[in-house]
Enzyme design. Structure first.
Site, PDB file in Angstrom:
ATOM      1  N   ASP A 166     -23.984  10.715  10.663  1.00 49.72           N
ATOM      2  CA  ASP A 166     -22.999  11.448  11.526  1.00 49.72           C
ATOM      3  C   ASP A 166     -21.926  10.202  11.974  1.00 49.72           C
ATOM      4  OD1 ASP A 166     -23.467  13.880  11.914  1.00 49.72           O
ATOM      5  OD2 ASP A 166     -24.441  13.621  13.821  1.00 49.72           O
ATOM      6  N   TYR A 207     -14.891  -3.609   8.308  1.00 50.51           N
ATOM      7  CA  TYR A 207     -13.512  -3.066   8.315  1.00 50.51           C
ATOM      8  C   TYR A 207     -13.047  -3.463   9.723  1.00 50.51           C
ATOM      9  CZ  TYR A 207      -9.872   0.576   8.023  1.00 50.51           C
ATOM     10  OH  TYR A 207      -8.622   1.343   8.157  1.00 50.51           O
ATOM     11  N   GLY A 257       0.847  -1.160   0.024  1.00 54.17           N
ATOM     12  CA  GLY A 257      -0.188   0.042  -0.041  1.00 54.17           C
ATOM     13  C   GLY A 257       0.839   1.043  -0.095  1.00 54.17           C
ATOM     14  N   GLY A 258       2.007   1.185  -0.810  1.00 55.58           N
ATOM     15  CA  GLY A 258       3.003   2.170  -0.573  1.00 55.58           C
ATOM     16  C   GLY A 258       2.591   3.320  -1.413  1.00 55.58           C
ATOM     17  N   VAL A 277      -0.998   6.943   3.522  1.00 57.68           N
ATOM     18  CA  VAL A 277      -0.077   6.768   4.380  1.00 57.68           C
ATOM     19  C   VAL A 277       1.411   6.447   3.902  1.00 57.68           C
ATOM     20  CG1 VAL A 277       0.510   5.573   6.430  1.00 57.68           C
ATOM     21  CG2 VAL A 277      -1.776   6.259   5.934  1.00 57.68           C
TER      22      VAL A 277
HETATM   23  P1  NAP Z   1      -5.351   4.504   0.441  1.00 55.05           P
HETATM   24  O1  NAP Z   1      -4.575   5.981   0.281  1.00 55.05           O
HETATM   25  O2  NAP Z   1      -6.508   4.188   0.157  1.00 55.05           O
HETATM   26  O3  NAP Z   1      -4.105   3.535  -0.022  1.00 55.05           O
HETATM   27  C1  NAP Z   1      -4.333   2.289  -0.046  1.00 55.05           C
HETATM   28  C2  NAP Z   1      -3.212   1.171  -0.414  1.00 55.05           C
HETATM   29  O4  NAP Z   1      -3.434  -0.086  -0.581  1.00 55.05           O
HETATM   30  C3  NAP Z   1      -2.717   1.986  -2.105  1.00 55.05           C
HETATM   31  O5  NAP Z   1      -1.415   1.756  -2.384  1.00 55.05           O
HETATM   32  C4  NAP Z   1      -3.491   0.606  -2.868  1.00 55.05           C
HETATM   33  O6  NAP Z   1      -2.673   0.227  -4.047  1.00 55.05           O
HETATM   34  C5  NAP Z   1      -3.165  -0.364  -1.997  1.00 55.05           C
HETATM   35  N1  NAP Z   1      -3.960  -1.583  -1.997  1.00 55.05           N
HETATM   36  C6  NAP Z   1      -5.320  -1.755  -2.028  1.00 55.05           C
HETATM   37  N2  NAP Z   1      -5.957  -3.043  -2.282  1.00 55.05           N
HETATM   38  C7  NAP Z   1      -4.731  -3.570  -2.539  1.00 55.05           C
HETATM   39  C8  NAP Z   1      -4.687  -5.083  -3.052  1.00 55.05           C
HETATM   40  N3  NAP Z   1      -5.633  -5.772  -3.150  1.00 55.05           N
HETATM   41  N4  NAP Z   1      -3.516  -5.501  -3.399  1.00 55.05           N
HETATM   42  C9  NAP Z   1      -2.488  -4.702  -3.234  1.00 55.05           C
HETATM   43  N5  NAP Z   1      -2.284  -3.596  -2.771  1.00 55.05           N
HETATM   44  C10 NAP Z   1      -3.766  -2.963  -2.580  1.00 55.05           C
HETATM   45  O7  NAP Z   1      -5.114   4.212   1.950  1.00 55.05           O
HETATM   46  P2  NAP Z   1      -4.601   4.808   3.333  1.00 55.05           P
HETATM   47  O8  NAP Z   1      -5.318   6.061   3.680  1.00 55.05           O
HETATM   48  O9  NAP Z   1      -2.904   5.241   2.939  1.00 55.05           O
HETATM   49  O10 NAP Z   1      -4.529   3.619   4.263  1.00 55.05           O
HETATM   50  C11 NAP Z   1      -3.217   3.142   4.574  1.00 55.05           C
HETATM   51  C12 NAP Z   1      -3.612   2.332   5.814  1.00 55.05           C
HETATM   52  O11 NAP Z   1      -3.696   3.129   7.021  1.00 55.05           O
HETATM   53  C13 NAP Z   1      -4.572   1.279   5.683  1.00 55.05           C
HETATM   54  O12 NAP Z   1      -4.044   0.068   6.441  1.00 55.05           O
HETATM   55  C14 NAP Z   1      -5.802   1.792   6.523  1.00 55.05           C
HETATM   56  O13 NAP Z   1      -6.495   0.943   7.232  1.00 55.05           O
HETATM   57  C15 NAP Z   1      -5.023   2.780   7.579  1.00 55.05           C
HETATM   58  N6  NAP Z   1      -5.485   3.793   8.047  1.00 55.05           N
HETATM   59  C16 NAP Z   1      -6.237   4.876   7.518  1.00 55.05           C
HETATM   60  C17 NAP Z   1      -6.937   5.904   7.884  1.00 55.05           C
HETATM   61  C18 NAP Z   1      -7.304   7.233   6.865  1.00 55.05           C
HETATM   62  O14 NAP Z   1      -7.836   8.108   7.731  1.00 55.05           O
HETATM   63  N7  NAP Z   1      -6.975   7.222   5.819  1.00 55.05           N
HETATM   64  C19 NAP Z   1      -6.831   5.985   9.116  1.00 55.05           C
HETATM   65  C20 NAP Z   1      -6.522   5.083  10.007  1.00 55.05           C
HETATM   66  C21 NAP Z   1      -5.843   3.793   9.554  1.00 55.05           C
HETATM   67  P3  NAP Z   1      -3.330   1.281  -5.490  1.00 55.05           P
HETATM   68  O15 NAP Z   1      -2.687   2.695  -5.097  1.00 55.05           O
HETATM   69  O16 NAP Z   1      -2.676   0.596  -6.531  1.00 55.05           O
HETATM   70  O17 NAP Z   1      -4.846   1.304  -5.371  1.00 55.05           O
HETATM   71  O1  GFB Z   2     -14.007  10.982   7.448  1.00 51.35           O
HETATM   72  P1  GFB Z   2     -15.131  10.175   7.891  1.00 51.35           P
HETATM   73  O2  GFB Z   2     -15.826   9.232   6.707  1.00 51.35           O
HETATM   74  O3  GFB Z   2     -14.661   9.045   8.952  1.00 51.35           O
HETATM   75  O4  GFB Z   2     -16.390  10.913   8.234  1.00 51.35           O
HETATM   76  P2  GFB Z   2     -15.153   8.249  10.233  1.00 51.35           P
HETATM   77  C1  GFB Z   2     -15.912  11.844   9.713  1.00 51.35           C
HETATM   78  C2  GFB Z   2     -17.416  12.795   9.861  1.00 51.35           C
HETATM   79  O5  GFB Z   2     -17.128  13.809   8.711  1.00 51.35           O
HETATM   80  C3  GFB Z   2     -18.684  12.101   9.889  1.00 51.35           C
HETATM   81  C4  GFB Z   2     -18.607  13.872   8.272  1.00 51.35           C
HETATM   82  O6  GFB Z   2     -19.440  12.591  10.959  1.00 51.35           O
HETATM   83  C5  GFB Z   2     -19.265  12.680   8.702  1.00 51.35           C
HETATM   84  O7  GFB Z   2     -20.640  12.596   8.693  1.00 51.35           O
HETATM   85  N1  GFB Z   2     -18.748  14.273   7.124  1.00 51.35           N
HETATM   86  C6  GFB Z   2     -19.122  15.554   6.574  1.00 51.35           C
HETATM   87  C7  GFB Z   2     -18.286  13.733   5.878  1.00 51.35           C
HETATM   88  N2  GFB Z   2     -19.026  15.725   5.188  1.00 51.35           N
HETATM   89  C8  GFB Z   2     -18.406  14.619   4.773  1.00 51.35           C
HETATM   90  C9  GFB Z   2     -18.161  14.206   3.545  1.00 51.35           C
HETATM   91  O8  GFB Z   2     -18.603  14.755   2.410  1.00 51.35           O
HETATM   92  N3  GFB Z   2     -17.407  12.804   3.323  1.00 51.35           N
HETATM   93  C10 GFB Z   2     -17.182  12.017   4.361  1.00 51.35           C
HETATM   94  N4  GFB Z   2     -16.666  11.006   4.462  1.00 51.35           N
HETATM   95  N5  GFB Z   2     -17.632  12.546   5.571  1.00 51.35           N
HETATM   96  C11 GFB Z   2     -14.238   6.270   9.355  1.00 51.35           C
HETATM   97  C12 GFB Z   2     -14.589   4.799   8.979  1.00 51.35           C
HETATM   98  O9  GFB Z   2     -15.199   6.902   9.795  1.00 51.35           O
HETATM   99  O10 GFB Z   2     -13.036   6.489   9.390  1.00 51.35           O
HETATM  100  C13 GFB Z   2     -13.606   4.137   8.363  1.00 51.35           C
HETATM  101  O11 GFB Z   2     -15.772   4.486   8.678  1.00 51.35           O
HETATM  102  C14 GFB Z   2     -11.787   4.677   8.549  1.00 51.35           C
HETATM  103  O12 GFB Z   2     -13.540   2.686   8.893  1.00 51.35           O
HETATM  104  C15 GFB Z   2     -11.815   6.037   8.845  1.00 51.35           C
HETATM  105  O13 GFB Z   2     -11.442   4.095   9.742  1.00 51.35           O
HETATM  106  C16 GFB Z   2     -10.577   6.446   9.637  1.00 51.35           C
HETATM  107  O14 GFB Z   2     -14.072   8.891  11.308  1.00 51.35           O
HETATM  108  O15 GFB Z   2     -16.439   8.673  10.535  1.00 51.35           O
END
Ligand code: NAP
Ligand code: GFB
Length: 314
Positions: free
Chosen positions: A270, A137, A9-10, A14
């Site tokens: 929410d 998830y 996921g590089g 992240v």
């Molecule tokens: P992201 O931007 O969506 O990136 C996901 C990465 O995983 C991409 O490099 C994607 O490759 C790769 N990937 C997805 N499906 C795959 C598969 N089947 N085989 C190989 N590679 C695959 O996600 P991110 O936000 O960086 O998340 C990284 C980690 O942080 C995850 O484990 C996530 O659960 C965790 N995390 C994220 C958040 C957040 O707010 N974003 C919060 C807490 C934890 P492609 O680029 O080729 O699609």
């Molecule tokens: O970022 P978000 O989807 O993450 O939403 P969660 C956070 C809050 O933002 C919620 C509000 O209260 C949403 O209702 N929100 C307002 C919006 N406008 C928007 C919009 O346009 N898009 C989105 N997406 N939200 C996710 C988890 O929850 O957090 C995942 O469901 C993941 O599993 C991620 O782990 C870190 O914090 O609510």
């Protein structure tokens, strides 16, 4: 012997943060390899084995996952569970088979119990059901902690995990159907400014979140790989005092993007009200770590989207 570090996921949010951090603090004895889904579909054990055979990593940071915001999770709990279970099974099994010295996987604060006391800490991962919006998830991610302990007990593997809060930064997923709140709001503000329309924020704006900048998380994950030796997870978060409401976040994004007219659509979900996490364990290890101020990180993230509009994921 040097380290060969494979980052699954590089190419995501992240992964790019880790790349930024690793390049800013280069070590001669480290070779970093950042993978995308194009290099290997990690849901396939056979493909994953071929990948490990080719690279023979000594260390792995495992980020690859099916990732999405609240609305994406609400629509696809079954797929979030299935895909993430498959990916995690392939990666952890191959790390064992290929005798990887250390593996760091990524959990999330949204996997903690919904009905709980606050602040949440690392001991509470399995204490009760997660929020119903993202149970697919959340349970798949919780299993990573179970797997880490099982692999340690049965095979002596050094597998661990980090628990970041909500993340944002350059290279985020700005697709309005699937994305998290900050990239969604940046994209909505961009469109609103271009079209002269209002921005619709989903939900009431009252939920609370802690946000970490991807560059800060990158630095902390590089530190975890190099220095952290426990199997138990570690929360990577800003302090409890840095928790903000979605309304506050929307106002910061709107100001940065030069937009004034915000509307709240309270017919939209929410999600979890809050998941306030405690970073005391991190602070014991790194008392002097400086987080980028939220407004500064937002400025850089908005600027990245505007400058990279054509190539951004949207
Ligand atoms: P992201 O931007 O969506 O990136 C996901 C990465 O995983 C991409 O490099 C994607 O490759 C790769 N990937 C997805 N499906 C795959 C598969 N089947 N085989 C190989 N590679 C695959 O996600 P991110 O936000 O960086 O998340 C990284 C980690 O942080 C995850 O484990 C996530 O659960 C965790 N995390 C994220 C958040 C957040 O707010 N974003 C919060 C807490 C934890 P492609 O680029 O080729 O699609
Ligand atoms: O970022 P978000 O989807 O993450 O939403 P969660 C956070 C809050 O933002 C919620 C509000 O209260 C949403 O209702 N929100 C307002 C919006 N406008 C928007 C919009 O346009 N898009 C989105 N997406 N939200 C996710 C988890 O929850 O957090 C995942 O469901 C993941 O599993 C991620 O782990 C870190 O914090 O609510």
């Amino acid at each position: 012997m040097g380290k060969k570090i494979l980052v699954t996921g590089g190419t995501g949010l992240v992964g790019r943060g880790i790349e930024f951090a690793a390049l800013s603090d280069k070590r001669e004895d480290e070779e970093w390899i950042f993978l995308s889904s194009k290099d290997c579909n990690l849901t396939s054990m056979d493909e994953t084995r071929k990948l490990f055979e080719m690279h023979k990593p000594t260390h792995v940071i495992h980020l690859a996952a099916m990732v999405g915001g609240l609305f994406s999770n609400l629509r696809q709990n079954a797929e979030f569970f299935r895909v993430n279970m498959l990916i995690n099974d392939s990666v952890l099994n191959c790390c064992r088979e290929f005798k990887v010295e250390k593996l760091v996987s990524c959990l999330s604060t949204c996997i903690f119990p919904d009905k709980t006391t606050y602040p949440i800490d690392e001991t509470m991962v399995h204490n009760g059901p997660p929020h119903s919006s993202n149970f697919g998830y959340a349970y798949a991610k919780r299993m990573l902690d179970v797997q880490n302990h099982a692999y340690r007990q049965q095979y002596g593997c050094q597998f661990t995990s980090v628990i970041p809060t909500n993340i944002f930064g350059p290279h985020d997923n700005f697709n309005l159907e699937d994305s998290h709140v900050i990239p969604a709001l940046i994209h909505k503000c961009y469109n609103a400014k271009r079209d002269g329309t209002a921005v619709t924020v989903f939900g009431s704006g009252t939920p609370l979140r802690q946000f970490i900048y991807s560059h800060d998380l990158g630095r902390l994950m590089v530190w975890t790989l190099r220095e952290y030796t426990e199997t138990e997870p570690i929360i990577l978060s800003v302090g409890e005092e840095d928790e903000v409401s979605i309304k506050q976040v929307a106002e910061v994004v709107a100001k940065e993007m030069g937009v004034e007219n915000l509307q709240f659509d309270t017919t939209k979900a929410d999600g979890q009200f809050k998941k306030t996490a405690n970073n005391a364990k991190l602070r014991q290890y790194l008392p002097d770590f400086q987080f980028t101020p939220f407004e500064q990180a937002m400025k850089e993230s908005c600027a990245w989207f505007v400058e990279n509009y054509e190539k951004a994921r949207k």
